[in-house]
Motif scaffolding. Sequence first.
Motif, PDB file in Angstrom:
ATOM      1  N   ALA A  22       0.834  -1.205   0.000  1.00 27.53           N
ATOM      2  CA  ALA A  22       0.000   0.000   0.000  1.00 27.53           C
ATOM      3  C   ALA A  22       0.867   1.252   0.000  1.00 27.53           C
ATOM      4  O   ALA A  22       0.747   2.134   0.851  1.00 27.53           O
ATOM      5  N   GLN A  23       1.760   1.320  -0.972  1.00 31.33           N
ATOM      6  CA  GLN A  23       2.699   2.432  -1.088  1.00 31.33           C
ATOM      7  C   GLN A  23       2.112   3.527  -1.974  1.00 31.33           C
ATOM      8  O   GLN A  23       1.472   3.249  -2.994  1.00 31.33           O
ATOM      9  N   VAL A  24       2.328   4.771  -1.586  1.00 31.89           N
ATOM     10  CA  VAL A  24       1.928   5.897  -2.428  1.00 31.89           C
ATOM     11  C   VAL A  24       2.572   5.730  -3.806  1.00 31.89           C
ATOM     12  O   VAL A  24       3.764   5.453  -3.911  1.00 31.89           O
ATOM     13  N   GLY A  25       1.762   5.873  -4.850  1.00 29.99           N
ATOM     14  CA  GLY A  25       2.236   5.683  -6.218  1.00 29.99           C
ATOM     15  C   GLY A  25       1.888   4.323  -6.786  1.00 29.99           C
ATOM     16  O   GLY A  25       1.794   4.165  -8.009  1.00 29.99           O
ATOM     17  N   ASN A  26       1.717   3.317  -5.911  1.00 28.94           N
ATOM     18  CA  ASN A  26       1.220   2.016  -6.366  1.00 28.94           C
ATOM     19  C   ASN A  26      -0.264   2.114  -6.689  1.00 28.94           C
ATOM     20  O   ASN A  26      -0.902   3.159  -6.484  1.00 28.94           O
ATOM     21  N   ARG A  27      -0.839   1.019  -7.156  1.00 22.72           N
ATOM     22  CA  ARG A  27      -2.271   0.945  -7.415  1.00 22.72           C
ATOM     23  C   ARG A  27      -2.909  -0.099  -6.511  1.00 22.72           C
ATOM     24  O   ARG A  27      -2.213  -0.955  -5.957  1.00 22.72           O
ATOM     25  N   ILE A  28      -4.226  -0.008  -6.369  1.00 21.06           N
ATOM     26  CA  ILE A  28      -4.945  -0.931  -5.493  1.00 21.06           C
ATOM     27  C   ILE A  28      -4.694  -2.379  -5.904  1.00 21.06           C
ATOM     28  O   ILE A  28      -4.535  -3.267  -5.061  1.00 21.06           O
ATOM     29  N   ARG A  49      -4.789  -8.300 -10.491  1.00 22.13           N
ATOM     30  CA  ARG A  49      -3.594  -8.060 -11.286  1.00 22.13           C
ATOM     31  C   ARG A  49      -2.863  -6.810 -10.808  1.00 22.13           C
ATOM     32  O   ARG A  49      -3.488  -5.835 -10.392  1.00 22.13           O
ATOM     33  N   ARG A  50      -1.564  -6.858 -10.887  1.00 23.41           N
ATOM     34  CA  ARG A  50      -0.739  -5.698 -10.549  1.00 23.41           C
ATOM     35  C   ARG A  50      -1.016  -4.555 -11.520  1.00 23.41           C
ATOM     36  O   ARG A  50      -1.475  -4.761 -12.637  1.00 23.41           O
ATOM     37  N   ALA A  51      -0.732  -3.344 -11.051  1.00 21.66           N
ATOM     38  CA  ALA A  51      -0.820  -2.133 -11.879  1.00 21.66           C
ATOM     39  C   ALA A  51      -2.228  -1.882 -12.400  1.00 21.66           C
ATOM     40  O   ALA A  51      -2.413  -1.290 -13.465  1.00 21.66           O
ATOM     41  N   THR A  52      -3.247  -2.333 -11.643  1.00 19.78           N
ATOM     42  CA  THR A  52      -4.635  -2.055 -11.994  1.00 19.78           C
ATOM     43  C   THR A  52      -5.302  -1.323 -10.833  1.00 19.78           C
ATOM     44  O   THR A  52      -4.820  -1.347  -9.703  1.00 19.78           O
ATOM     45  N   GLU A  67      -7.208   2.132  -8.918  1.00 13.22           N
ATOM     46  CA  GLU A  67      -6.844   3.527  -8.680  1.00 13.22           C
ATOM     47  C   GLU A  67      -5.435   3.654  -8.084  1.00 13.22           C
ATOM     48  O   GLU A  67      -4.958   2.763  -7.379  1.00 13.22           O
ATOM     49  N   ARG A  68      -4.838   4.786  -8.360  1.00  8.42           N
ATOM     50  CA  ARG A  68      -3.519   5.093  -7.816  1.00  8.42           C
ATOM     51  C   ARG A  68      -3.643   5.428  -6.332  1.00  8.42           C
ATOM     52  O   ARG A  68      -4.589   6.093  -5.894  1.00  8.42           O
ATOM     53  N   ILE A  69      -2.712   4.955  -5.527  1.00  9.79           N
ATOM     54  CA  ILE A  69      -2.703   5.227  -4.091  1.00  9.79           C
ATOM     55  C   ILE A  69      -2.055   6.584  -3.841  1.00  9.79           C
ATOM     56  O   ILE A  69      -0.961   6.869  -4.329  1.00  9.79           O
ATOM     57  N   ARG A  70      -2.770   7.422  -3.079  1.00  8.82           N
ATOM     58  CA  ARG A  70      -2.291   8.760  -2.734  1.00  8.82           C
ATOM     59  C   ARG A  70      -2.164   8.894  -1.210  1.00  8.82           C
ATOM     60  O   ARG A  70      -2.771   8.119  -0.461  1.00  8.82           O
ATOM     61  N   PRO A  71      -1.419   9.872  -0.741  1.00  6.48           N
ATOM     62  CA  PRO A  71      -1.323  10.085   0.706  1.00  6.48           C
ATOM     63  C   PRO A  71      -2.686  10.440   1.299  1.00  6.48           C
ATOM     64  O   PRO A  71      -3.492  11.131   0.666  1.00  6.48           O
ATOM     65  N   GLY A  72      -2.938   9.963   2.510  1.00  4.91           N
ATOM     66  CA  GLY A  72      -4.151  10.331   3.234  1.00  4.91           C
ATOM     67  C   GLY A  72      -5.323   9.392   3.040  1.00  4.91           C
ATOM     68  O   GLY A  72      -6.416   9.650   3.541  1.00  4.91           O
ATOM     69  N   MET A  73      -5.127   8.289   2.347  1.00  2.56           N
ATOM     70  CA  MET A  73      -6.181   7.293   2.221  1.00  2.56           C
ATOM     71  C   MET A  73      -6.174   6.376   3.437  1.00  2.56           C
ATOM     72  O   MET A  73      -5.102   6.080   3.983  1.00  2.56           O
ATOM     73  N   THR A  74      -7.346   5.942   3.870  1.00  2.00           N
ATOM     74  CA  THR A  74      -7.438   4.987   4.978  1.00  2.00           C
ATOM     75  C   THR A  74      -8.131   3.738   4.456  1.00  2.00           C
ATOM     76  O   THR A  74      -9.288   3.773   4.036  1.00  2.00           O
ATOM     77  N   LEU A  75      -7.403   2.633   4.484  1.00  2.00           N
ATOM     78  CA  LEU A  75      -7.807   1.400   3.819  1.00  2.00           C
ATOM     79  C   LEU A  75      -7.890   0.252   4.818  1.00  2.00           C
ATOM     80  O   LEU A  75      -6.970   0.054   5.618  1.00  2.00           O
ATOM     81  N   ALA A  76      -8.980  -0.499   4.764  1.00  2.73           N
ATOM     82  CA  ALA A  76      -9.111  -1.722   5.556  1.00  2.73           C
ATOM     83  C   ALA A  76      -8.648  -2.885   4.681  1.00  2.73           C
ATOM     84  O   ALA A  76      -9.352  -3.305   3.765  1.00  2.73           O
ATOM     85  N   ILE A  77      -7.452  -3.354   4.957  1.00  2.00           N
ATOM     86  CA  ILE A  77      -6.860  -4.468   4.211  1.00  2.00           C
ATOM     87  C   ILE A  77      -7.109  -5.730   5.023  1.00  2.00           C
ATOM     88  O   ILE A  77      -6.758  -5.781   6.208  1.00  2.00           O
ATOM     89  N   GLU A  78      -7.732  -6.750   4.401  1.00  2.00           N
ATOM     90  CA  GLU A  78      -8.187  -7.894   5.206  1.00  2.00           C
ATOM     91  C   GLU A  78      -8.194  -9.210   4.431  1.00  2.00           C
ATOM     92  O   GLU A  78      -9.228  -9.628   3.914  1.00  2.00           O
TER      93      GLU A  78
END
Length: 261
Positions: free
Chosen positions: A142-148, A190-193, A195-206
């Motif tokens: 979940a790095q800024v610049g990566n995608r979901i 798939r990778r690189a698909t 939305e783009r990850i930006r600073p300030g997003m709050t994500l529930a990864i599960e």
Amino acid sequence: MIPVKDKEGIARMREVCAIAATVLDSLKPLVRPGVTTMDLEEAGRAEIARHGARSAGFGYQHGSRRYPAHTCISVNEEVVHGIPSFKRILREGDIVSLDIVLEYNGYIGDNAFTVPVSPVSPEVEKLLRVTREALAVGIKSAQVGNRIGDISNAVQTFVEGHGFSVVRDMVGHGVGVAMHEPPEIPNFGRRATGERIRPGMTLAIEPMVNLGGYATRTLPDGWTVVAADHSPSAHFEHTVLTTEKGPEILTVPGLVPARTA
């Protein structure tokens, strides 16, 4: 568009996530043989009230049904949304997924953890380890610049590389002023698909991971999702803030004192 939290929103997310994590942490040592899932529900409800928060799950409406409990407690083949009951008595060899979603001061924090009722079989021990490590792998992506899709692919690749299956009918998600905000975060893809990850997003990864196949079904109660082949299922979750310095786990216990009367 994925919501981005401002400074005040981030502060409130830190607060509610700390409470949610503290409540979850308080339930883990209560998981033992002879305890009912309703015992855990009652303990969770009391701890939520002690912090002046409320369950975001209690009364949550899906179709014509409202969720009847303050916690989700899923045992063995139950993937998510297990309804607590005095009839469900824990025994050695069980695994218990505790899912705590709270609202406090207008924001929501979400986290989950699967606890073994030891001793469990070696393959179940491996299932728990791999699922917990898959969460760490997903968070790292979940790095800024990566995608979901980079998060999704990282989880899937890791889990399937260990011979298990990621659940496909249920997904992670954004979280903030609502329990479910954009984006959906599948545990496969798939990778690189996305939305783009930006600073300030709050994500529930599960990650939700089955020892057998990935297919699920919902029980007649309208809530409890189970592995279709009745294989054990594990569930680990954190709410994460994306920053320029890397992802930050917000669901860390013990940072907010309990309220006193």
